[in-house]
Structure formats: structure tokens, C-alpha cells
Design an enzyme around this catalytic site. Structure first.
Site, PDB file in Angstrom:
ATOM      1  N   SER A  63       0.789  -1.229   0.000  1.00  0.00           N
ATOM      2  CA  SER A  63       0.000   0.000   0.000  1.00  0.00           C
ATOM      3  C   SER A  63       0.823   1.282   0.000  1.00  0.00           C
ATOM      4  O   SER A  63       0.247   2.366  -0.133  1.00  0.00           O
ATOM      5  CB  SER A  63      -0.961   0.005   1.192  1.00  0.00           C
ATOM      6  OG  SER A  63      -2.008  -0.913   0.971  1.00  0.00           O
ATOM      7  N   GLY A 304       4.695   9.069   6.048  1.00  0.00           N
ATOM      8  CA  GLY A 304       5.078   7.763   5.536  1.00  0.00           C
ATOM      9  C   GLY A 304       3.875   6.944   5.132  1.00  0.00           C
ATOM     10  O   GLY A 304       2.774   7.467   4.932  1.00  0.00           O
ATOM     11  N   HIS A 305       4.114   5.646   5.008  1.00  0.00           N
ATOM     12  CA  HIS A 305       3.043   4.695   4.683  1.00  0.00           C
ATOM     13  C   HIS A 305       3.601   3.300   4.906  1.00  0.00           C
ATOM     14  O   HIS A 305       4.810   3.086   4.838  1.00  0.00           O
ATOM     15  CB  HIS A 305       2.585   4.852   3.233  1.00  0.00           C
ATOM     16  CG  HIS A 305       1.131   4.534   3.017  1.00  0.00           C
ATOM     17  ND1 HIS A 305       0.624   3.250   3.099  1.00  0.00           N
ATOM     18  CD2 HIS A 305       0.077   5.341   2.741  1.00  0.00           C
ATOM     19  CE1 HIS A 305      -0.687   3.288   2.879  1.00  0.00           C
ATOM     20  NE2 HIS A 305      -1.048   4.544   2.661  1.00  0.00           N
ATOM     21  N   ASP A 306       2.695   2.361   5.180  1.00  0.00           N
ATOM     22  CA  ASP A 306       3.060   0.951   5.279  1.00  0.00           C
ATOM     23  C   ASP A 306       2.402   0.192   4.136  1.00  0.00           C
ATOM     24  O   ASP A 306       1.467   0.685   3.501  1.00  0.00           O
ATOM     25  CB  ASP A 306       2.605   0.350   6.614  1.00  0.00           C
ATOM     26  CG  ASP A 306       3.275   0.997   7.808  1.00  0.00           C
ATOM     27  OD1 ASP A 306       4.339   1.612   7.623  1.00  0.00           O
ATOM     28  OD2 ASP A 306       2.720   0.897   8.914  1.00  0.00           O
ATOM     29  N   GLY A 307       2.887  -1.023   3.912  1.00  0.00           N
ATOM     30  CA  GLY A 307       2.290  -1.873   2.903  1.00  0.00           C
ATOM     31  C   GLY A 307       2.292  -3.318   3.348  1.00  0.00           C
ATOM     32  O   GLY A 307       3.275  -3.787   3.917  1.00  0.00           O
ATOM     33  N   GLY A 311       2.081 -11.992   2.574  1.00  0.00           N
ATOM     34  CA  GLY A 311       3.335 -12.380   3.204  1.00  0.00           C
ATOM     35  C   GLY A 311       4.472 -11.399   3.040  1.00  0.00           C
ATOM     36  O   GLY A 311       5.608 -11.706   3.417  1.00  0.00           O
TER      37      GLY A 311
END
Length: 462
Positions: A63, A304-307, A311
Site C-alpha cells: 500500500s 510515511g506509509h506501510d504496505g 506475506g
């Protein structure tokens, strides 16, 4: 030795042990400071093949792709081709959801900041062709409206597919090609893949999922989610180096390393401005901008952002005031432990930022209003029932749906304990973390209307 080189040496020396402790098969790390980049990689990309990770290995960024989609949208704003506050239907007349009034009113700004209000976890497979995003729109025509547009934050993957379709319509090409033409090429990125067919040209990480009988994760049965969700983050893969090269453009006011103007300074700033505040979710940001997650950390602000894909987990943090960025890309295990250990050290040393600790159980549980939280909450991902046992303990039982029911074993019941206000934590960490569960809103009788874990699952019991 510069502080950046010292950090690079520390990461390279400690990464193997961090991965082993967290049961993470492999990771790639890049750190940017004052225009210079250091990188590190370690571990096994795919336990089926034993191929080792190196600094040119590509991992899915999940993401974090949403910030790329947001950047493509803001380029259209810069060119005068798109008004963020006009209805989406002005550009994409085919946009439809179950609530016709909402569909006719929702704007690109609301999509970018996750406040459009419709059910968003819809990973519908529309094939692998260049028309996958276009075809996807017809599959969400019955998506229910959870709340009025603009009312609150609820993380929405489908919203970013709609944004991707806006890009396609106004650029006259596929989303993948638009991303290459308008971002990857001007940024000079060399190790980037928008599909499995492209990823195979590189050393590519495979995701690993929890096993049923131990700590060590096992190879995932597939490489990616469906192409229809590419603008939301289902496909894009790259090196950590290329990811922080992209971040550098956002830190440098929209200018690429070679001086190419990629985005206006005004749009860079607009993406970082607060659009909506979040409940206290511990692991997520305090607010959301136009695509970016915003963190009110000591010494910040931080964006920021995470994804997270099948897995694979990716993390990107940037400190605009210090010109510092760090990317941590992983392919399974307790990825948050690795992210937290590396990112906290990097941001403290190079930007004077102190990351908060991960959510932990209080010394004594906060008293919980059971009448308010008990019940069943539903989304397209799962049904979640919150109940209390004979000993007064609170349990969350989840039944997964769709593609999520096919990935790994069914989740075990989770005991929740009071943490802060109407927010509870799992007693036992899951994949190394305790995700806050916030009970928000009111169904008219004093009961919570939503179970919020970043996504707002609506109460469905009478």
C-alpha cells in the site's frame, strides 16, 4: 565516518540477527540523508529456492503504492486536468456504488484521505489485462456505504483503484504505463516491477505466511494479489533504494535527483497537510493527508506509509524537516519488530526523532464498558464477534471471507483487554504486535457503531 555511514554499517552488521530474532526470511533496507543513500540486505528471498537477498532484490511495497497513485493524481492537478473537490463522476461517469447519492458526491480528495465512506476491501479479480482497473469499477457497484462521505476515516483500498482509473482516463493509458511514464522514468528508477512478469527479471522476494505448527513462516502459495487492485498496492515491487529515491523527490519539493520537476512544490505540501484525524490506533498515523500517513512523533512531524501484501510487509518513513527517509522491505515473519528496531535507530540518529514504543499491555487493564462494545461487526474481509465469557474476559472471534479465507489457517479467538478509553489490545501479540481495536461511533443506543482497526467495520447485530 559520517553519521549516515555509521548507520549504514550498523544496519549491515545487525540485520541478519534482527531477521533471525523476528523469524523474517529476508529484508532490504535503504536510508536517505542529505541526498546520500546507504543500503543493506540479508536473508532468503524464497525458501522454496534458497535464493539470497541482495541490495538489488525487489520486494512488493504494497500500500505504499497508494502514495504513488496520489502523486500521479496531484500531477493531474498541477496540469489543470483535475479538480480534487469536484465529483469523481465528472471524470469517471462509470463510478457507481450502492448509495447513489454518495456516488454522485464523492470527490478525489475524499478518496485520497480515506473518508469516502464506502466498503473498501474488495479484491475482485478482473483478469491480468491492461483493462483490469477499468473492469473493476463495475464489480463495486453494490459496495455498501458505511457512513456519509467525509464523516470519518476508514482505510479504503477500492478508493485508490477508483483514483487509478481517474489517472487512466485522463492519461489515456493503463495505470502501470502512467506510473512508469510519469514517475519511474523521470525519477530514474532501475529496479521496479509492476507485475510478476517484470519481477522475474530481478531477484524477487516471495511472501511467507505463518505456519500452523511453528514460528518459521512458510512460502506463500501465490506471489501477489489481483491486478485490478494495482493502484491500491497489489503488484508494485522495487528495491529499497528505488523507494527512497522516490521519497527523496517528496523531500526535495517535487524535484528528482537530476533536477527534473516531477511534482509542484504546492502539491508536495498539499499531500502532507492534515485532512482527517484518526482514532487512537497505536500503530497507524495520527492523521492522514492526501495519500500520506502523518505521525505526530517527538522531533517530527514524520510522514510515511506501510504496505502489506501476501506475506510481504513494507515500511517507509520520512522526516521532511531533516531530509531523512528510511525504507524497510520484508517478506514474512514478525516484520514490525525489524521495522521498529531499524527505523527508531535511524530517525533518532539522523533526524532527532523519537519513535513511540509499540502498544503494550497496561499494568492493570482499563475498565471496559461491555454494553458498548459487545456484538458483531462486519466487512468484506471478515465478520468479527466480540463476546464475554463466564469469567468476564472479552474475546474477539473472526470469520474470514473471500480471498482472505483461502490464505492460511482460520484465526484463533483473541482475548482483548482494556488499553485506553474504548480501545482494547489483544492480550497475546500477533506476529509480534498488538493491534489496537477502537470502538467508535454510536448506533443510537449507546453502543459502538464501528470496530476500528484502521478500517471501520460496521455493527450488524440488531
Amino acid at each position: 565516518m559520517s553519521e549516515l555511514n555509521e548507520i549504514g554499517s550498523w544496519v549491515r552488521e545487525n540485520l541478519p540477527a534482527l531477521l533471525a530474532d523476528a523469524h523474517v526470511p529476508a529484508a532490504s533496507v535503504a536510508v536517505l540523508s542529505d541526498g546520500e543513500i546507504v543500503t543493506a540486505a540479508a536473508g532468503i528471498l524464497n525458501r522454496n529456492t534458497g535464493v539470497e537477498a541482495d541490495e538489488d532484490s525487489v520486494f512488493q511495497i504494497g500500500s505504499i503504492t497508494k502514495t504513488w497513485t496520489a502523486t500521479l493524481i496531484m500531477q493531474l492537478v498541477d496540469e489543470g486536468l483535475l479538480d480534487l473537490d469536484a465529483p469523481v463522476r465528472d471524470v469517471v461517469p462509470a463510478f457507481a456504488i450502492a448509495d447513489e447519492a454518495a456516488a454522485s458526491a464523492i470527490t478525489p480528495r475524499q478518496l485520497l484521505s480515506h473518508v469516502s465512506g464506502f466498503e473498501g476491501d474488495l479484491f475482485n479479480d478482473t483478469g491480468v489485462g491492461d483493462d483490469a482497473v477499468e473492469k473493476y469499477l463495475a464489480t463495486i457497484a453494490d459496495a455498501p456505504q458505511l457512513f456519509a462521505p467525509g464523516e470519518r476515516f476508514s482505510y479504503n483500498n477500492a478508493a485508490f483503484v477508483v483514483l487509478g482509473r481517474i489517472v487512466e482516463v485522463l492519461r489515456g493509458t493503463s495505470f502501470d504505463q502512467a506510473l512508469r511514464t510519469h514517475l519511474a522514468t523521470p525519477l530514474g528508477l532501475t529496479h521496479l516491477a509492476t507485475s510478476a512478469a517484470e519481477a522475474i527479471m530481478f531477484r524477487a522476494a516471495l511472501g511467507h505466511l505463518p505456519s500452523e505448527d511453528g514460528n518459521e513462516p512458510v512460502p506463500a502459495p501465490v506471489w501477489s494479489l489481483v491486478r485490478s487492485n494495482a493502484p491500491a498496492g497489489s503488484m508494485l515491487a522495487m528495491t529499497a533504494r528505488d523507494l527512497v529515491t522516490y521519497a527523496r523527490m517528496h523531500l526535495d519539493g517535487g524535484v528528482a535527483a537530476d533536477g527534473t520537476r516531477v511534482l509542484s512544490t504546492e502539491s508536495v505540501q498539499a499531500m502532507q497537510e492534515r485532512q482527517v484525524e484518526l482514532p487512537d490506533l497505536g500503530l497507524m498515523g495520527d492523521a492522514w493527508g492526501l495519500g500520506w500517513e502523518l505521525f505526530d512523533w517527538a522531533g517530527g512531524p514524520v510522514i510515511g506509509h506501510d504496505g502489506g501484501t501476501i506475506g510481504q510487509n513494507a515500511f517507509l518513513r520520512m522526516v521532511p524537516g531533516a531530509g531523512v527517509a528510511v525504507a524497510v522491505l520484508t517478506n514474512g515473519g514478525h516484520a514490525v519488530d525489524v521495522y521498529h528496531a531499524i527505523t527508531s535507530r535511524v530517525l533518532a540518529a539522523l533526524a532527532g526523532v523519537r519513535m513511540p514504543a509499540l502498544p503494550s499491555l497496561p499494568d492493570s487493564p482499563v475498565e471496559v464498558d461491555l454494553d458498548r462494545i459487545l456484538g458483531t461487526y462486519s466487512s468484506s474481509v471478515s465478520d468479527s464477534t466480540v463476546r464475554v465469557d463466564d469469567d468476564g474476559r472479552v474475546w474477539l472471534e473472526r470469520t474470514m471471507k473471500g480471498i482472505f479465507a483461502e490464505l492460511g489457517p482460520a484465526p484463533e479467538p483473541v482475548e482483548l483487554v482494556g488499553w485506553a478509553g474504548d480501545t482494547l489490545l489483544p492480550r497475546e501479540a500477533q506476529n509480534g504486535i498488538r493491534m489496537p481495536h477502537a470502538f467508535v461511533g454510536d448506533d443510537g443506543t449507546g453502543r459502538a457503531l464501528y470496530l476500528h482497526t484502521g478500517r471501520a467495520d460496521r455493527r450488524v447485530d440488531a
